[in-house]
Design a protein around this motif. Structure first.
Motif, PDB file in Angstrom:
ATOM      1  N   HIS A 177       0.980  -1.174  -0.509  1.00  0.00           N
ATOM      2  CA  HIS A 177      -0.490  -0.143   0.101  1.00  0.00           C
ATOM      3  C   HIS A 177       0.955   1.030  -0.160  1.00  0.00           C
ATOM      4  O   HIS A 177       0.274   2.465  -0.035  1.00  0.00           O
ATOM      5  N   HIS A 178       2.037   1.336   0.707  1.00  0.00           N
ATOM      6  CA  HIS A 178       2.547   2.573   0.172  1.00  0.00           C
ATOM      7  C   HIS A 178       4.248   2.153  -0.711  1.00  0.00           C
ATOM      8  O   HIS A 178       4.564   0.918  -0.486  1.00  0.00           O
ATOM      9  N   LYS A 179       5.009   3.525  -0.679  1.00  0.00           N
ATOM     10  CA  LYS A 179       6.228   3.405  -0.870  1.00  0.00           C
ATOM     11  C   LYS A 179       7.574   2.550  -0.295  1.00  0.00           C
ATOM     12  O   LYS A 179       6.718   2.553   1.076  1.00  0.00           O
ATOM     13  N   LEU A 180       8.468   2.189  -0.732  1.00  0.00           N
ATOM     14  CA  LEU A 180       9.615   1.542   0.288  1.00  0.00           C
ATOM     15  C   LEU A 180      10.962   2.622   0.190  1.00  0.00           C
ATOM     16  O   LEU A 180      11.038   3.281  -0.527  1.00  0.00           O
ATOM     17  N   ASP A 181      10.862   2.550   1.383  1.00  0.00           N
ATOM     18  CA  ASP A 181      11.945   3.580   1.988  1.00  0.00           C
ATOM     19  C   ASP A 181      12.966   2.906   1.802  1.00  0.00           C
ATOM     20  O   ASP A 181      13.554   1.619   1.315  1.00  0.00           O
ATOM     21  N   ILE A 188      14.749  -6.182   2.612  1.00  0.00           N
ATOM     22  CA  ILE A 188      14.829  -6.968   0.965  1.00  0.00           C
ATOM     23  C   ILE A 188      16.112  -7.533   0.904  1.00  0.00           C
ATOM     24  O   ILE A 188      16.415  -8.755   0.602  1.00  0.00           O
ATOM     25  N   GLY A 189      16.908  -6.942   0.815  1.00  0.00           N
ATOM     26  CA  GLY A 189      17.828  -7.451   0.164  1.00  0.00           C
ATOM     27  C   GLY A 189      18.131  -7.631  -1.089  1.00  0.00           C
ATOM     28  O   GLY A 189      17.167  -6.896  -2.089  1.00  0.00           O
ATOM     29  N   ARG A 190      18.893  -8.619  -2.103  1.00  0.00           N
ATOM     30  CA  ARG A 190      18.395  -8.874  -2.957  1.00  0.00           C
ATOM     31  C   ARG A 190      17.696 -10.045  -3.426  1.00  0.00           C
ATOM     32  O   ARG A 190      17.300 -10.616  -3.234  1.00  0.00           O
ATOM     33  N   LEU A 191      17.044  -9.398  -5.409  1.00  0.00           N
ATOM     34  CA  LEU A 191      15.994 -10.407  -5.333  1.00  0.00           C
ATOM     35  C   LEU A 191      16.010 -10.444  -7.118  1.00  0.00           C
ATOM     36  O   LEU A 191      16.303 -10.089  -7.398  1.00  0.00           O
ATOM     37  N   SER A 210       5.763   0.875  -9.626  1.00  0.00           N
ATOM     38  CA  SER A 210       6.905   0.240 -11.086  1.00  0.00           C
ATOM     39  C   SER A 210       8.100   0.903 -10.771  1.00  0.00           C
ATOM     40  O   SER A 210       9.668   0.719 -11.329  1.00  0.00           O
ATOM     41  N   GLU A 211       8.204   1.945  -9.647  1.00  0.00           N
ATOM     42  CA  GLU A 211       9.356   2.900  -9.462  1.00  0.00           C
ATOM     43  C   GLU A 211       9.981   1.514  -8.309  1.00  0.00           C
ATOM     44  O   GLU A 211      11.435   1.161  -8.314  1.00  0.00           O
ATOM     45  N   ILE A 212       9.386   0.704  -7.936  1.00  0.00           N
ATOM     46  CA  ILE A 212       9.871  -0.251  -6.640  1.00  0.00           C
ATOM     47  C   ILE A 212       9.970  -1.365  -7.379  1.00  0.00           C
ATOM     48  O   ILE A 212      11.383  -2.134  -7.665  1.00  0.00           O
ATOM     49  N   THR A 213       9.970  -1.356  -8.354  1.00  0.00           N
ATOM     50  CA  THR A 213      10.051  -2.629  -9.999  1.00  0.00           C
ATOM     51  C   THR A 213      11.563  -1.878 -10.089  1.00  0.00           C
ATOM     52  O   THR A 213      12.308  -3.082 -10.482  1.00  0.00           O
ATOM     53  N   LYS A 214      11.656  -1.168 -10.648  1.00  0.00           N
ATOM     54  CA  LYS A 214      12.734  -1.008 -10.993  1.00  0.00           C
ATOM     55  C   LYS A 214      13.556  -0.149 -10.344  1.00  0.00           C
ATOM     56  O   LYS A 214      15.018  -0.706 -10.518  1.00  0.00           O
ATOM     57  N   ARG A 215      14.053  -0.036  -8.965  1.00  0.00           N
ATOM     58  CA  ARG A 215      14.522  -0.452  -8.051  1.00  0.00           C
ATOM     59  C   ARG A 215      15.373  -1.199  -7.267  1.00  0.00           C
ATOM     60  O   ARG A 215      16.304  -1.278  -7.438  1.00  0.00           O
ATOM     61  N   LEU A 216      14.799  -2.325  -7.411  1.00  0.00           N
ATOM     62  CA  LEU A 216      14.986  -3.873  -7.167  1.00  0.00           C
ATOM     63  C   LEU A 216      15.591  -3.983  -8.409  1.00  0.00           C
ATOM     64  O   LEU A 216      16.377  -5.324  -7.808  1.00  0.00           O
TER      65      LEU A 216
END
Length: 271
Positions: A177-181, A188-191, A210-216
């Motif tokens: 429900h929210h952005k990750l800091d 989380i580490g590496r996925l 999408s921003e989270i996906t790009k960051r991971l």
């Protein structure tokens, strides 16, 4: 007499070693690899290395994927009991944002039921090994939808679950429900593989996810919780660095060795 004393000392030593081993926390290889400096692997080692074991990931419905490990452990994500195929899972993980992501009455034959929320306002703390898979969680907040406080955020009400097996780091973002800091990303580490909700409304906006996906920047992105979201819109937002691979089957068999070299969104049948 001396022999009996030696046996007793040896037995005591083994008990102490076992007790210490039980007290030591389980170690996340995904965190260790994410924080380690890159290392070169000699070409000769690549040629003689044993073939990696495959993990099978099957899309069942909504936010439920089945993960079948090389040793035969079956895991169901965001399990509510409605989306099933084949035999009963050995492990189920749940998030409580909606009843479509959990059940308080799972089949009693399921030996491991892992909630993404804690009791009495506390965060869930999952760190367990089942067969060849290590399972841990990263707590996230959820948005209240009904009743008093509707729209407010409930701290640590959900979890991102991470499954470490066969050298792979597999993450399920849950009903996020929210952005990750930075704290979340560090935990989380590496996925290598990440399951991402792309509904754009009930969880979070397509821009946000999408921003989270790009960051991971995982090697494999598996969408879920899609509803009617246009796939081309999601692909446009995550950028040209991701390729798309649409499959006609529901199961992906993958190993550490067969991860794609370019970050790839794999759309399994039914998504």
């Amino acid at each position: 007499m001396l022999r009996s004393l030696s046996v007793a000392i040896a037995l005591l030593g083994s008990l102490i070693v076992a007790a210490v081993a039980q007290q030591q926390p389980l170690r996340s290889e995904c965190l260790a690899m994410a924080n380690a400096p890159p290392s070169a692997i000699p070409a000769s080692f690549r040629r003689v290395a044993a073939k990696s074991q495959e993990v099978a990931i099957t899309y069942v419905g909504h936010s439920t994927y089945y993960i079948d490990t090389p040793e035969g452990v079956r895991i169901a994500t965001d399990f509510n009991g409605a989306y099933r195929t084949g035999r009963l899972p050995d492990v189920v993980t749940m998030n409580r944002a909606h009843s479509t992501h959990y059940t308080l009455f799972p089949d009693p034959k399921i030996p491991h039921v892992l909630h993404g929320w804690g009791e009495n306002g506390q965060a869930a703390q999952v760190s367990t090994r089942v067969g060849d898979v290590y399972i841990r969680n990263v707590p996230t907040d959820i948005r209240r939808y009904y009743g008093e406080g509707s729209g407010a955020m409930l701290k640590d009400g959900n979890s991102i679950f991470i499954f470490e097996v066969a050298g792979l780091c597999i993450g399920h973002l849950g009903h996020l429900h929210h952005k990750l800091d930075e704290t979340h990303f560090a935990a989380i580490g590496r996925l290598d593989i990440v399951m991402v909700p792309i509904d754009g409304t009930y969880t979070m906006s397509l821009d946000g996810v999408s921003e989270i996906t790009k960051r991971l920047r995982s090697s494999v992105v598996l969408p879920m919780h899609r509803f009617a979201t246009p796939l081309d819109e999601f692909m446009r937002l995550i950028g040209q660095q991701f390729t798309i691979d649409q499959r006609s089957e529901r199961t992906l068999k993958i190993s550490r060795e067969t991860l794609p070299g370019t970050p790839t969104v794999i759309i399994l049948e039914g998504v």
